[in-house]
Design a protein around this motif. Sequence first.
Motif, PDB file in Angstrom:
ATOM      1  N   HIS A 112       3.187   3.116   7.247  1.00 34.96           N
ATOM      2  CA  HIS A 112       2.568   2.584   8.465  1.00 34.96           C
ATOM      3  C   HIS A 112       2.834   1.075   8.515  1.00 34.96           C
ATOM      4  O   HIS A 112       2.645   0.369   7.523  1.00 34.96           O
ATOM      5  CB  HIS A 112       1.068   2.900   8.479  1.00 34.96           C
ATOM      6  CG  HIS A 112       0.801   4.373   8.577  1.00 34.96           C
ATOM      7  ND1 HIS A 112      -0.040   5.048   7.726  1.00 34.96           N
ATOM      8  CD2 HIS A 112       1.313   5.294   9.432  1.00 34.96           C
ATOM      9  CE1 HIS A 112      -0.045   6.332   8.061  1.00 34.96           C
ATOM     10  NE2 HIS A 112       0.768   6.503   9.088  1.00 34.96           N
ATOM     11  N   ARG A 154       1.028  -0.040  13.677  1.00 38.09           N
ATOM     12  CA  ARG A 154       1.003   1.097  12.746  1.00 38.09           C
ATOM     13  C   ARG A 154       2.262   1.952  12.890  1.00 38.09           C
ATOM     14  O   ARG A 154       2.828   2.436  11.923  1.00 38.09           O
ATOM     15  CB  ARG A 154      -0.243   1.928  13.057  1.00 38.09           C
ATOM     16  CG  ARG A 154      -0.373   3.221  12.287  1.00 38.09           C
ATOM     17  CD  ARG A 154      -1.666   3.919  12.714  1.00 38.09           C
ATOM     18  NE  ARG A 154      -1.875   5.183  12.056  1.00 38.09           N
ATOM     19  CZ  ARG A 154      -2.366   5.323  10.832  1.00 38.09           C
ATOM     20  NH1 ARG A 154      -2.653   4.262  10.104  1.00 38.09           N
ATOM     21  NH2 ARG A 154      -2.556   6.509  10.306  1.00 38.09           N
ATOM     22  N   HIS A 206      -0.660   2.897   1.023  1.00 42.76           N
ATOM     23  CA  HIS A 206      -1.262   2.708   2.350  1.00 42.76           C
ATOM     24  C   HIS A 206      -2.489   1.811   2.250  1.00 42.76           C
ATOM     25  O   HIS A 206      -2.921   1.425   1.155  1.00 42.76           O
ATOM     26  CB  HIS A 206      -1.721   4.063   2.914  1.00 42.76           C
ATOM     27  CG  HIS A 206      -0.606   4.990   3.264  1.00 42.76           C
ATOM     28  ND1 HIS A 206      -0.330   5.369   4.547  1.00 42.76           N
ATOM     29  CD2 HIS A 206       0.309   5.614   2.474  1.00 42.76           C
ATOM     30  CE1 HIS A 206       0.707   6.199   4.556  1.00 42.76           C
ATOM     31  NE2 HIS A 206       1.119   6.371   3.305  1.00 42.76           N
ATOM     32  N   SER A 207      -3.079   1.545   3.427  1.00 44.59           N
ATOM     33  CA  SER A 207      -4.365   0.848   3.489  1.00 44.59           C
ATOM     34  C   SER A 207      -5.128   1.385   4.683  1.00 44.59           C
ATOM     35  O   SER A 207      -4.601   2.175   5.468  1.00 44.59           O
ATOM     36  CB  SER A 207      -4.146  -0.663   3.589  1.00 44.59           C
ATOM     37  OG  SER A 207      -3.267  -0.972   4.649  1.00 44.59           O
ATOM     38  N   GLU A 254       0.392  -1.872   7.241  1.00 44.91           N
ATOM     39  CA  GLU A 254      -0.292  -1.690   5.958  1.00 44.91           C
ATOM     40  C   GLU A 254       0.474  -2.498   4.914  1.00 44.91           C
ATOM     41  O   GLU A 254       1.347  -2.000   4.216  1.00 44.91           O
ATOM     42  CB  GLU A 254      -0.400  -0.195   5.657  1.00 44.91           C
ATOM     43  CG  GLU A 254      -1.175   0.492   6.787  1.00 44.91           C
ATOM     44  CD  GLU A 254      -1.441   1.976   6.603  1.00 44.91           C
ATOM     45  OE1 GLU A 254      -1.011   2.551   5.584  1.00 44.91           O
ATOM     46  OE2 GLU A 254      -2.081   2.556   7.497  1.00 44.91           O
TER      47      GLU A 254
HETATM   48 ZN   LIG Z   1      -1.339   4.540   6.257  1.00 46.38          ZN
END
Ligand SMILES: [Zn+2]
Length: 322
Positions: free
Chosen positions: A45, A92, A136-137, A48
Amino acid sequence: MTLPPIEVLPRDLSPYRAGNVGVDYVHRFVADQPGPHVLINALTHGNEFCGMFAACDLLDRGIRPRTGTLTVSFANVAAYESFDVERPFESRQITHNLNRIWSAQWLDGPEESVELRRARDMREIVAEADHILDIHSTAQDVAPFWVYPGHPRNVAVARALPKPLIHLVMPDGMSSGTPLIEYGPHGRANGPGAAVVLECGQHFRRASVDLAIAVTQDFLRYFGLIQREPGQESGQEREQSLSSGGQGEHRAFEMLTTHVIKTAEFSFVRPLVGFEVFAKGELIAVDGSEEIRSPCDDCTIFMPTRLPIVGREGVYLTRPLI
Ligand SMILES: [Zn+2]
């Protein structure tokens, strides 16, 4: 809606565009000694950033595996490069969620998008790895956690590493699509190795970057690609010590359903950030005329959307595993 503090900003990735395997933003290093092939993947994404910093940390420092193969990739750089500090949540993805299209239906299908092209370019890279850490975050400022299908090979690694201690286990995969960690051989019951998502905390927090860098080191150390520091336990040793009494206080949750938003009227009954607990039958959200109610006692929610968008995921419903 107020924006969270932006403690970290994107950096120029053009020095890492030219890789060495024929795919942009993919770098591979092979040790003389045979061993496992580990893929560290960032930016599935685009906003992130923590994974990007962890991947850059490996490349900037010239980390090379002492055994096996290390592949470092930046997945959705196109979305990443669209980042606008005034609209930090909009980068994103460009069109598709790059973490839901790793099925033949999408990859072999007729549609085109930035993400589909990138996934098609990267499919061999993902398939060739034995073990994958996909970093990810989260939109909301919550504790870090693992997400993975409940194969023993995933559980073993995530439980052996010192952090994070929260696990979201997907017994039946994602109902909303196929994530990168379930592509091809990795989705099979007899897959080649561990393939896990690491959610490091809020997208723009410095602490999320620090965690991503630390867990990346732990992951590589566990598989023997990098040396442990003097006095540090190996992954296997730690696994044994955990199973014989345990030091960490792991908390695991089982994914029940993912609600994909159907109407512009989707809203939660109150502001939610994640980890709120609901009793059986309690109302969590409404989506047009549909009520989203807790299917069980102690239903714990993950990943509540910050800003509802029709067709995207609104919330995950889970239950604690004993
Ligand atoms: Zn993500």
